[in-house]
Design a protein around this motif. Structure first.
Motif, PDB file in Angstrom:
ATOM      1  N   VAL A 277       0.845  -1.208   0.000  1.00  0.00           N
ATOM      2  CA  VAL A 277       0.000   0.000   0.000  1.00  0.00           C
ATOM      3  C   VAL A 277       0.871   1.246   0.000  1.00  0.00           C
ATOM      4  CG1 VAL A 277      -1.710   1.298   1.313  1.00  0.00           C
ATOM      5  CG2 VAL A 277      -1.920  -1.185   1.124  1.00  0.00           C
ATOM      6  N   ARG A 278       1.935   1.228   0.794  1.00  0.00           N
ATOM      7  CA  ARG A 278       2.836   2.392   0.873  1.00  0.00           C
ATOM      8  C   ARG A 278       3.511   2.653  -0.481  1.00  0.00           C
ATOM      9  NH1 ARG A 278       5.407   0.993   5.004  1.00  0.00           N
ATOM     10  NH2 ARG A 278       4.488   2.456   6.527  1.00  0.00           N
ATOM     11  N   ALA A 279       3.939   1.621  -1.136  1.00  0.00           N
ATOM     12  CA  ALA A 279       4.614   1.792  -2.425  1.00  0.00           C
ATOM     13  C   ALA A 279       3.667   2.377  -3.469  1.00  0.00           C
ATOM     14  CB  ALA A 279       5.171   0.442  -2.892  1.00  0.00           C
ATOM     15  N   LYS A 280       2.431   1.893  -3.489  1.00  0.00           N
ATOM     16  CA  LYS A 280       1.465   2.428  -4.455  1.00  0.00           C
ATOM     17  C   LYS A 280       1.126   3.872  -4.146  1.00  0.00           C
ATOM     18  CE  LYS A 280      -1.289   2.184  -7.966  1.00  0.00           C
ATOM     19  NZ  LYS A 280      -0.744   2.060  -9.330  1.00  0.00           N
ATOM     20  N   TYR A 281       0.985   4.180  -2.865  1.00  0.00           N
ATOM     21  CA  TYR A 281       0.682   5.571  -2.500  1.00  0.00           C
ATOM     22  C   TYR A 281       1.809   6.507  -2.917  1.00  0.00           C
ATOM     23  CZ  TYR A 281       0.325   9.730   0.398  1.00  0.00           C
ATOM     24  OH  TYR A 281       0.286  11.029   0.832  1.00  0.00           O
ATOM     25  N   GLU A 282       3.044   6.127  -2.667  1.00  0.00           N
ATOM     26  CA  GLU A 282       4.177   6.976  -3.042  1.00  0.00           C
ATOM     27  C   GLU A 282       4.238   7.177  -4.547  1.00  0.00           C
ATOM     28  OE1 GLU A 282       7.541   5.055  -1.354  1.00  0.00           O
ATOM     29  OE2 GLU A 282       7.116   5.740   0.705  1.00  0.00           O
ATOM     30  N   GLU A 283       3.873   6.144  -5.304  1.00  0.00           N
ATOM     31  CA  GLU A 283       3.839   6.274  -6.756  1.00  0.00           C
ATOM     32  C   GLU A 283       2.753   7.259  -7.201  1.00  0.00           C
ATOM     33  OE1 GLU A 283       2.539   3.527 -10.607  1.00  0.00           O
ATOM     34  OE2 GLU A 283       3.129   2.577  -8.721  1.00  0.00           O
ATOM     35  N   ASP A 292       2.485  19.361  -3.221  1.00  0.00           N
ATOM     36  CA  ASP A 292       3.536  20.388  -3.182  1.00  0.00           C
ATOM     37  C   ASP A 292       4.896  19.832  -2.762  1.00  0.00           C
ATOM     38  OD1 ASP A 292       3.204  19.915  -0.500  1.00  0.00           O
ATOM     39  OD2 ASP A 292       2.701  21.987   0.033  1.00  0.00           O
ATOM     40  N   ARG A 293       4.999  18.484  -2.623  1.00  0.00           N
ATOM     41  CA  ARG A 293       6.268  17.797  -2.357  1.00  0.00           C
ATOM     42  C   ARG A 293       6.867  18.139  -1.000  1.00  0.00           C
ATOM     43  NH1 ARG A 293       7.526  15.136  -6.763  1.00  0.00           N
ATOM     44  NH2 ARG A 293       6.550  15.785  -8.733  1.00  0.00           N
ATOM     45  N   ARG A 294       6.042  18.458  -0.036  1.00  0.00           N
ATOM     46  CA  ARG A 294       6.547  18.705   1.316  1.00  0.00           C
ATOM     47  C   ARG A 294       6.424  17.462   2.199  1.00  0.00           C
ATOM     48  NH1 ARG A 294       4.016  21.986   4.637  1.00  0.00           N
ATOM     49  NH2 ARG A 294       2.062  21.920   3.483  1.00  0.00           N
ATOM     50  N   VAL A 295       5.228  16.879   2.234  1.00  0.00           N
ATOM     51  CA  VAL A 295       4.962  15.781   3.165  1.00  0.00           C
ATOM     52  C   VAL A 295       4.219  14.668   2.440  1.00  0.00           C
ATOM     53  CG1 VAL A 295       3.772  15.090   5.278  1.00  0.00           C
ATOM     54  CG2 VAL A 295       4.844  17.356   5.125  1.00  0.00           C
ATOM     55  N   GLN A 296       4.678  13.436   2.629  1.00  0.00           N
ATOM     56  CA  GLN A 296       3.937  12.238   2.208  1.00  0.00           C
ATOM     57  C   GLN A 296       4.345  11.086   3.114  1.00  0.00           C
ATOM     58  OE1 GLN A 296       5.183   9.395   0.444  1.00  0.00           O
ATOM     59  NE2 GLN A 296       7.310  10.036   0.070  1.00  0.00           N
ATOM     60  N   VAL A 297       3.383  10.597   3.912  1.00  0.00           N
ATOM     61  CA  VAL A 297       3.663   9.582   4.931  1.00  0.00           C
ATOM     62  C   VAL A 297       2.532   8.571   4.936  1.00  0.00           C
ATOM     63  CG1 VAL A 297       4.060   9.146   7.381  1.00  0.00           C
ATOM     64  CG2 VAL A 297       4.938  11.236   6.343  1.00  0.00           C
ATOM     65  N   VAL A 298       2.880   7.288   5.131  1.00  0.00           N
ATOM     66  CA  VAL A 298       1.898   6.217   5.338  1.00  0.00           C
ATOM     67  C   VAL A 298       2.166   5.605   6.708  1.00  0.00           C
ATOM     68  CG1 VAL A 298       1.012   4.011   4.526  1.00  0.00           C
ATOM     69  CG2 VAL A 298       1.719   5.746   2.876  1.00  0.00           C
ATOM     70  N   GLN A 299       1.142   5.572   7.574  1.00  0.00           N
ATOM     71  CA  GLN A 299       1.296   5.036   8.924  1.00  0.00           C
ATOM     72  C   GLN A 299       0.054   4.246   9.309  1.00  0.00           C
ATOM     73  OE1 GLN A 299       1.977   8.834  10.883  1.00  0.00           O
ATOM     74  NE2 GLN A 299       4.099   8.251  11.327  1.00  0.00           N
ATOM     75  N   VAL A 300       0.273   3.204  10.100  1.00  0.00           N
ATOM     76  CA  VAL A 300      -0.839   2.477  10.707  1.00  0.00           C
ATOM     77  C   VAL A 300      -1.169   3.179  12.023  1.00  0.00           C
ATOM     78  CG1 VAL A 300      -1.665   0.270  11.598  1.00  0.00           C
ATOM     79  CG2 VAL A 300      -0.134   0.323   9.623  1.00  0.00           C
ATOM     80  N   LEU A 313      -0.870  10.549   4.741  1.00  0.00           N
ATOM     81  CA  LEU A 313      -0.679  11.977   5.007  1.00  0.00           C
ATOM     82  C   LEU A 313      -0.051  12.636   3.791  1.00  0.00           C
ATOM     83  CD1 LEU A 313      -0.991  14.123   7.260  1.00  0.00           C
ATOM     84  CD2 LEU A 313       1.391  13.635   7.887  1.00  0.00           C
ATOM     85  N   MET A 314      -0.594  13.810   3.402  1.00  0.00           N
ATOM     86  CA  MET A 314      -0.101  14.517   2.214  1.00  0.00           C
ATOM     87  C   MET A 314      -0.199  16.013   2.447  1.00  0.00           C
ATOM     88  SD  MET A 314      -3.441  13.391   0.064  1.00  0.00           S
ATOM     89  CE  MET A 314      -3.376  11.854   0.995  1.00  0.00           C
ATOM     90  N   SER A 315       0.488  16.790   1.616  1.00  0.00           N
ATOM     91  CA  SER A 315       0.501  18.241   1.764  1.00  0.00           C
ATOM     92  C   SER A 315       0.139  18.909   0.438  1.00  0.00           C
ATOM     93  CB  SER A 315       1.871  18.731   2.233  1.00  0.00           C
ATOM     94  OG  SER A 315       2.876  18.362   1.296  1.00  0.00           O
ATOM     95  N   ALA A 316      -0.412  20.131   0.552  1.00  0.00           N
ATOM     96  CA  ALA A 316      -0.788  20.904  -0.636  1.00  0.00           C
ATOM     97  C   ALA A 316      -0.629  22.382  -0.326  1.00  0.00           C
ATOM     98  CB  ALA A 316      -2.218  20.587  -1.058  1.00  0.00           C
ATOM     99  N   LYS A 317      -0.697  23.186  -1.390  1.00  0.00           N
ATOM    100  CA  LYS A 317      -0.402  24.610  -1.238  1.00  0.00           C
ATOM    101  C   LYS A 317      -1.512  25.385  -0.539  1.00  0.00           C
ATOM    102  CE  LYS A 317      -2.195  25.903  -5.807  1.00  0.00           C
ATOM    103  NZ  LYS A 317      -1.891  26.575  -7.087  1.00  0.00           N
ATOM    104  N   ASP A 318      -2.765  24.918  -0.593  1.00  0.00           N
ATOM    105  CA  ASP A 318      -3.862  25.607   0.073  1.00  0.00           C
ATOM    106  C   ASP A 318      -4.987  24.623   0.351  1.00  0.00           C
ATOM    107  OD1 ASP A 318      -5.386  25.382  -2.346  1.00  0.00           O
ATOM    108  OD2 ASP A 318      -4.454  27.212  -3.087  1.00  0.00           O
ATOM    109  N   ALA A 319      -6.038  25.120   1.003  1.00  0.00           N
ATOM    110  CA  ALA A 319      -7.117  24.246   1.450  1.00  0.00           C
ATOM    111  C   ALA A 319      -7.867  23.614   0.283  1.00  0.00           C
ATOM    112  CB  ALA A 319      -8.087  25.030   2.334  1.00  0.00           C
ATOM    113  N   GLY A 320      -8.189  24.393  -0.731  1.00  0.00           N
ATOM    114  CA  GLY A 320      -8.912  23.854  -1.872  1.00  0.00           C
ATOM    115  C   GLY A 320      -8.127  22.784  -2.595  1.00  0.00           C
ATOM    116  N   THR A 321      -6.831  23.022  -2.786  1.00  0.00           N
ATOM    117  CA  THR A 321      -5.981  22.033  -3.453  1.00  0.00           C
ATOM    118  C   THR A 321      -5.839  20.780  -2.604  1.00  0.00           C
ATOM    119  OG1 THR A 321      -4.764  23.866  -4.475  1.00  0.00           O
ATOM    120  CG2 THR A 321      -3.732  21.695  -4.522  1.00  0.00           C
ATOM    121  N   ALA A 322      -5.737  20.946  -1.278  1.00  0.00           N
ATOM    122  CA  ALA A 322      -5.626  19.797  -0.394  1.00  0.00           C
ATOM    123  C   ALA A 322      -6.876  18.923  -0.466  1.00  0.00           C
ATOM    124  CB  ALA A 322      -5.382  20.260   1.037  1.00  0.00           C
ATOM    125  N   PHE A 323      -8.030  19.545  -0.546  1.00  0.00           N
ATOM    126  CA  PHE A 323      -9.273  18.774  -0.639  1.00  0.00           C
ATOM    127  C   PHE A 323      -9.308  17.960  -1.934  1.00  0.00           C
ATOM    128  CE2 PHE A 323     -13.708  18.297  -1.952  1.00  0.00           C
ATOM    129  CZ  PHE A 323     -14.266  17.712  -0.819  1.00  0.00           C
TER     130      PHE A 323
END
Length: 364
Positions: A277-283, A292-300, A313-323
Motif C-alpha cells: 500500500v505504501r509503495a502504491k501511495y508513493e507512486e 507540493d512535495r513537502r509531506v507524504q507519509v503512510v502510517q498504521v 498523510l499529504m501536503s498541498a499549497k492551500d485548502a482547496g488544493t488539499a481537498f
C-alpha cells in the motif's frame, strides 16, 4: 436687443427684475461651471489613459461627480458676489450645501486612495499573505473612515439649521443629560468602531482567509464594521457579527500560511500488506501535480479486531488544493485495492469450534 431688454425691465417690477437677473446670473454661472468641468476632466482623462498605472484612472473616475457639483457651487459663489438677491439665497443654503460637498469630496478621495492601494495588494498570487493583510486593513479603515466622514458631515449640516442648533445648545447646558443622550445614541456606533479597530490591529481574520465557523467551511469575502461575510464552499454567504470572531473560537486555516496537510484513512484487513500500500501511495502522490512535495507519509494509526486503520498523510499549497488532492488519492487507492489487492478489503471472520455434547456447532 438692448431696447427690448430695457422695455422688459421697465414693465417688470423692481423685485421681479432683480429676481430675473439673479436667475439669469445663476444659470450662466452653472453653465460656465459645467463647461469648465467638462473641459478639465476631458484633459485629465487623456492624461490618465496615457499613464501606465490604473490608479490615475481610478482617481479621475471617483472625483468626476463630486468635483462637478463643487465647481458649480464655486460658480454660484462668484455670481452671488455681484447679485445681492442671489447672495441672500446662497447664504441661506450655503451652510447646508457646503458641508455636504466637502464630505462628498472627502469620501471620494478616500475611496480613490483605497482602490489605488488595493491594486498593489494582489491576492490572486500564490504567496498572498501580505496582500491579504493589506486588503483587510484597507477595508476596515475605509469603513471606519466612511462612518467618521458621514457622521461629521451630517453633524455640520444639522448645525446649519437654527432649530437643530438651538436644541443642541439646550442639551449642552445640562452636562448630565447631554452625556446620557450622547452615550446612549453613540453606543452601537462606538462599539462598531472599537470592534473594527480591534479587528484591524489584532487581525484574527483577513480577506480571503479560509475559516470554519458554525460548522461551515468558507473564505472571508468582506469585512464590515459590524459583520463579516463568509463565502461558503457551495457559494452561499454566511453573515457573521464581528464580535463572534473576537469573542468566540473558530478555525483559521490560513492564519500564517496557506499550506495545509491532508489525510486519507483506509480501513484494511489486518492481514493486508502495508508495504505494498505504501509503495502504491508513493507512486500516486509523486505523479499528482496537486502535491507540493513537502509531506507524504503512510502510517498504521489504529487497530481493531476486524481491521487496521492506515493513514495517508499529504501536503498541498492551500485548502482547496488539499481537498482535491485527498479526493483523487482516495479514489485511486480504492481502485488499486479493489483491482490488485482484494485480500486487503476488511471483512469479518467466523471460525467453527468443536461440537458440544448435544451435537451443535458453536460459532467462533
Amino acid at each position: 436687443m438692448d431696447e427690448w431688454i430695457e422695455r422688459t425691465r421697465e414693465l417688470l417690477p423692481s423685485d421681479w427684475a432683480s429676481i430675473a437677473a439673479a436667475a439669469l446670473a445663476a444659470g450662466v454661472a452653472v453653465a460656465v461651471a459645467l463647461v469648465a468641468h467638462r473641459i478639465l476632466f476631458r484633459i485629465l482623462r487623456r492624461v490618465a489613459r496615457a499613464s501606465e498605472s490604473d490608479a490615475d484612472n481610478i482617481v479621475v473616475r471617483e472625483l468626476v461627480r463630486p468635483t462637478r457639483w463643487a465647481i458649480v457651487a464655486l460658480g454660484l459663489v462668484l455670481a452671488a458676489r455681484a447679485m445681492p438677491v442671489l447672495d441672500t439665497v446662497w447664504q441661506a443654503i450655503a451652510g447646508f450645501i457646503l458641508p455636504a460637498l466637502i464630505g462628498w469630496m472627502a469620501l471620494s478621495i478616500m475611496r480613490a486612495t483605497v482602490k489605488a492601494l488595493e491594486l498593489r495588494a494582489d491576492i490572486s498570487v500564490a504567496d498572498n499573505l501580505a496582500a491579504r493583510r493589506r486588503r483587510t486593513r484597507l477595508a476596515i479603515f475605509s469603513r471606519i473612515g466612511t462612518f467618521a466622514i458621514i457622521f461629521v458631515t451630517v453633524g455640520l449640516m444639522l448645525l446649519s439649521i437654527p432649530g437643530i442648533r438651538d436644541i443642541g445648545v439646550t442639551l449642552m447646558a445640562s452636562a448630565g443629560l447631554a452625556a446620557l443622550a450622547v452615550g446612549a445614541a453613540a453606543q452601537p456606533a462606538l462599539k462598531a468602531l472599537i470592534g473594527g479597530l480591534q479587528m484591524a490591529l489584532t487581525e484574527p481574520i483577513r480577506i480571503d482567509d479560509v475559516v470554519i465557523i458554525d460548522g461551515e467551511w468558507g473564505r472571508i469575502e468582506d469585512i464590515r464594521t459590524t459583520y463579516v461575510v463568509v463565502r461558503i464552499w457551495d457559494d452561499r454567504r454566511l453573515v457573521v457579527p464581528v464580535h463572534k470572531f473576537l469573542d468566540e473560537s473558530f478555525q483559521n486555516w490560513t492564519r500564517r500560511e496557506s499550506q495545509l496537510l491532508g489525510t486519507v484513512f483506509l480501513h484494511l484487513d489486518p492481514m493486508a500488506e502495508v508495504e505494498k500500500v505504501r509503495a502504491k501511495y508513493e507512486e500516486l502522490i509523486a505523479q499528482n501535480p496537486l502535491w507540493d512535495r513537502r509531506v507524504q507519509v503512510v502510517q498504521v494509526t489504529g487497530t481493531a479486531p476486524d481491521y487496521i486503520e492506515v493513514r495517508l498523510l499529504m501536503s498541498a499549497k492551500d485548502a482547496g488544493t488539499a481537498f482535491d488532492l485527498r479526493c483523487q488519492i482516495r479514489e485511486a487507492m480504492m481502485a488499486f485495492i479493489r483491482d490488485e489487492m482484494p485480500e486487503a478489503i476488511a471483512r469479518r471472520r467466523w471460525e467453527p469450534i468443536e461440537k458440544d455434547d448435544g451435537g451443535d456447532t458453536l460459532p467462533g
